[in-house]
Design a protein around this motif. Structure first.
Motif, PDB file in Angstrom:
ATOM      1  N   ASN A  85       0.865  -1.185   0.000  1.00  0.00           N
ATOM      2  CA  ASN A  85       0.000   0.000   0.000  1.00  0.00           C
ATOM      3  C   ASN A  85       0.898   1.230   0.000  1.00  0.00           C
ATOM      4  O   ASN A  85       1.323   1.705   1.054  1.00  0.00           O
ATOM      5  CB  ASN A  85      -0.882  -0.001   1.255  1.00  0.00           C
ATOM      6  CG  ASN A  85      -2.116  -0.844   1.079  1.00  0.00           C
ATOM      7  OD1 ASN A  85      -2.847  -0.710   0.094  1.00  0.00           O
ATOM      8  ND2 ASN A  85      -2.355  -1.739   2.024  1.00  0.00           N
ATOM      9  N   ASN A  86       1.185   1.721  -1.209  1.00  0.00           N
ATOM     10  CA  ASN A  86       2.156   2.810  -1.341  1.00  0.00           C
ATOM     11  C   ASN A  86       1.539   4.115  -1.848  1.00  0.00           C
ATOM     12  O   ASN A  86       1.969   5.200  -1.448  1.00  0.00           O
ATOM     13  CB  ASN A  86       3.274   2.355  -2.285  1.00  0.00           C
ATOM     14  CG  ASN A  86       4.118   3.505  -2.774  1.00  0.00           C
ATOM     15  OD1 ASN A  86       4.964   4.038  -2.054  1.00  0.00           O
ATOM     16  ND2 ASN A  86       3.880   3.938  -4.012  1.00  0.00           N
ATOM     17  N   PRO A 114      -5.932   1.747   1.746  1.00  0.00           N
ATOM     18  CA  PRO A 114      -5.079   0.721   2.358  1.00  0.00           C
ATOM     19  C   PRO A 114      -5.846  -0.198   3.318  1.00  0.00           C
ATOM     20  O   PRO A 114      -5.633  -1.412   3.323  1.00  0.00           O
ATOM     21  CB  PRO A 114      -4.020   1.538   3.119  1.00  0.00           C
ATOM     22  CG  PRO A 114      -3.992   2.852   2.456  1.00  0.00           C
ATOM     23  CD  PRO A 114      -5.364   3.106   1.924  1.00  0.00           C
ATOM     24  N   VAL A 118      -6.157  -4.230   2.725  1.00  0.00           N
ATOM     25  CA  VAL A 118      -5.735  -5.182   3.760  1.00  0.00           C
ATOM     26  C   VAL A 118      -6.898  -6.130   4.074  1.00  0.00           C
ATOM     27  O   VAL A 118      -6.736  -7.352   4.109  1.00  0.00           O
ATOM     28  CB  VAL A 118      -5.261  -4.448   5.045  1.00  0.00           C
ATOM     29  CG1 VAL A 118      -5.114  -5.425   6.215  1.00  0.00           C
ATOM     30  CG2 VAL A 118      -3.931  -3.722   4.804  1.00  0.00           C
ATOM     31  N   ILE A 133       2.568  -7.863   3.873  1.00  0.00           N
ATOM     32  CA  ILE A 133       1.936  -6.579   3.560  1.00  0.00           C
ATOM     33  C   ILE A 133       2.900  -5.478   3.988  1.00  0.00           C
ATOM     34  O   ILE A 133       3.459  -5.517   5.092  1.00  0.00           O
ATOM     35  CB  ILE A 133       0.575  -6.429   4.274  1.00  0.00           C
ATOM     36  CG1 ILE A 133      -0.409  -7.520   3.776  1.00  0.00           C
ATOM     37  CG2 ILE A 133      -0.021  -5.032   4.030  1.00  0.00           C
ATOM     38  CD1 ILE A 133      -1.756  -7.548   4.482  1.00  0.00           C
ATOM     39  N   ASN A 135       2.878  -1.452   4.370  1.00  0.00           N
ATOM     40  CA  ASN A 135       2.099  -0.211   4.336  1.00  0.00           C
ATOM     41  C   ASN A 135       3.047   0.981   4.407  1.00  0.00           C
ATOM     42  O   ASN A 135       3.858   1.072   5.339  1.00  0.00           O
ATOM     43  CB  ASN A 135       1.111  -0.176   5.512  1.00  0.00           C
ATOM     44  CG  ASN A 135       0.003  -1.207   5.359  1.00  0.00           C
ATOM     45  OD1 ASN A 135      -0.571  -1.366   4.275  1.00  0.00           O
ATOM     46  ND2 ASN A 135      -0.293  -1.933   6.417  1.00  0.00           N
ATOM     47  N   LEU A 158      -2.320   5.362   9.514  1.00  0.00           N
ATOM     48  CA  LEU A 158      -1.853   4.157   8.824  1.00  0.00           C
ATOM     49  C   LEU A 158      -0.813   3.420   9.679  1.00  0.00           C
ATOM     50  O   LEU A 158      -0.814   2.184   9.749  1.00  0.00           O
ATOM     51  CB  LEU A 158      -1.266   4.528   7.449  1.00  0.00           C
ATOM     52  CG  LEU A 158      -0.945   3.345   6.535  1.00  0.00           C
ATOM     53  CD1 LEU A 158      -2.186   2.493   6.261  1.00  0.00           C
ATOM     54  CD2 LEU A 158      -0.344   3.825   5.213  1.00  0.00           C
ATOM     55  N   SER A 162      -1.645  -0.276  10.854  1.00  0.00           N
ATOM     56  CA  SER A 162      -0.760  -1.301  10.321  1.00  0.00           C
ATOM     57  C   SER A 162      -0.129  -2.131  11.445  1.00  0.00           C
ATOM     58  O   SER A 162      -0.073  -3.361  11.380  1.00  0.00           O
ATOM     59  CB  SER A 162       0.319  -0.581   9.494  1.00  0.00           C
ATOM     60  OG  SER A 162       1.179  -1.485   8.886  1.00  0.00           O
ATOM     61  N   ILE A 176       3.095  -8.144   8.524  1.00  0.00           N
ATOM     62  CA  ILE A 176       2.716  -6.784   8.110  1.00  0.00           C
ATOM     63  C   ILE A 176       3.789  -5.826   8.608  1.00  0.00           C
ATOM     64  O   ILE A 176       4.075  -5.775   9.814  1.00  0.00           O
ATOM     65  CB  ILE A 176       1.328  -6.388   8.646  1.00  0.00           C
ATOM     66  CG1 ILE A 176       0.275  -7.391   8.145  1.00  0.00           C
ATOM     67  CG2 ILE A 176       0.973  -4.950   8.219  1.00  0.00           C
ATOM     68  CD1 ILE A 176      -1.156  -7.068   8.488  1.00  0.00           C
ATOM     69  N   THR A 178       5.465  -1.748   8.459  1.00  0.00           N
ATOM     70  CA  THR A 178       5.117  -0.352   8.217  1.00  0.00           C
ATOM     71  C   THR A 178       6.374   0.406   7.818  1.00  0.00           C
ATOM     72  O   THR A 178       7.331   0.459   8.599  1.00  0.00           O
ATOM     73  CB  THR A 178       4.511   0.287   9.490  1.00  0.00           C
ATOM     74  OG1 THR A 178       3.487  -0.590   9.976  1.00  0.00           O
ATOM     75  CG2 THR A 178       3.920   1.654   9.199  1.00  0.00           C
TER      76      THR A 178
END
Ligand SMILES: NC(=O)c1ccc[n+]([C@@H]2O[C@H](COP(=O)([O-])OP(=O)(O)OC[C@H]3O[C@@H](n4cnc5c(N)ncnc54)[C@H](OP(=O)(O)O)[C@@H]3O)[C@@H](O)[C@H]2O)c1
Length: 253
Positions: A85-86, A114, A118, A133, A135, A158, A162, A176, A178
């Protein structure tokens, strides 16, 4: 073959991350709001890497874009092992002077999309017992950012979302991470109406570091020594420094 879905993969950090995945032999699903940009990115990647690439034009600041993307990939029977998720942008200026429609689009793109992606892709990863994932938040997540207030707040959201979901997903074998980049030399600042500050890292430096740490299942990834050090400066002090810098940038727009 393992597929990596990267939002905002046509430039900056997203494109540099796409290169890392391609170098590692992963198939790519590239998403952005502009087909011309996507075709150019695809062409550049195919010239250097022998991996399957799919491109999807989606305005991820639109309300149903995440669901549409998920269904299209399901129809094509593409299973996503890596979700990045960019895609994101920032808005600079006094809060009452920022247009409401731009604000709304940014909140959807930086937070809602995002979260939806997810929620849509995590169950399949959990069933498979593996998945990653990434983020993309920002060092801006660690303190408020006057004259960039809602952008900084989206990144704080976020960051916490995240890290919370990371805890939930861990037991099922899904990692996940971040990513919190500092200033990076991309089109980000130009799009916000200002210049990239001096001392920015390159998107390639950020992506290579982030990719390595993501594969190691790191929780919070902060590229750059000084960015990591800045985390220990009290947030009240950072707030005042950022206020001066951002007010100056907003005036020069
Ligand atoms: N640059 C920095 O200093 C910095 C620092 C911290 C965090 N970040 C974060 O890093 C992420 C990437 O930023 P960047 O610096 O690489 O910026 P960038 O060069 O402007 O790239 C942004 C990407 O997002 C895509 N995008 C923008 N709006 C979109 C939309 N509505 N729907 C789908 N895709 C969209 C753009 O593609 P199209 O134009 O083709 O749609 C582009 O590929 C962002 O989340 C940003 O907040 C950046």
């Amino acid at each position: 073959m393992e597929y990596a879905l990267i939002t905002g993969a046509t430039g900056g950090i997203g494109y540099a991350l796409a290169e890392c995945f391609a170098k590692d032999g992963k198939a790519l699903v590239l998403v952005s709001s502009n087909m011309e940009h996507l075709k150019k990115a695809e062409e550049k990647l195919l010239a250097n890497y022998n991996v399957p690439i799919e491109v999807y034009e989606k305005n991820l600041a639109g309300e149903r874009a995440a669901e549409e993307l998920f269904l299209q990939l399901k129809e094509r029977k593409i299973r996503i092992t890596y979700l990045v998720n960019n895609a994101g942008f920032g808005l600079l200026g006094k809060t009452e002077e920022i247009a409401m429609d731009k604000e709304e689009a940014m909140l959807i793109l930086n937070m809602m999309t995002p979260v939806k992606l997810v929620k849509l892709f995590l169950p399949e990863m959990k069933r498979a017992g593996c998945g990653y994932i990434l983020n993309v938040a920002s060092v801006g997540a660690f303190q408020p950012g006057p004259y960039n207030s809602s952008y900084y707040a989206t990144k704080a959201f976020l960051y916490h979302y995240s890290r919370g979901v990371r805890y939930e997903a861990k037991k099922a074998g899904v990692s996940i991470s971040t990513l919190c980049p500092g200033t990076t030399g991309t089109d980000f600042f130009k799009k916000a109406g200002t210049k990239t500050p001096k001392g920015a890292m390159t998107p390639e430096q950020v992506a290579v570091y982030a990719y390595r740490k993501m594969k190691k299942k790191k929780d919070v990834i902060i590229p750059g020594f000084w960015n990591r050090m800045a985390r220990f400066v009290p947030s009240g002090i950072k707030l005042r420094v950022i206020a001066v810098i951002k007010e100056r940038q907003a005036k020069c727009k």
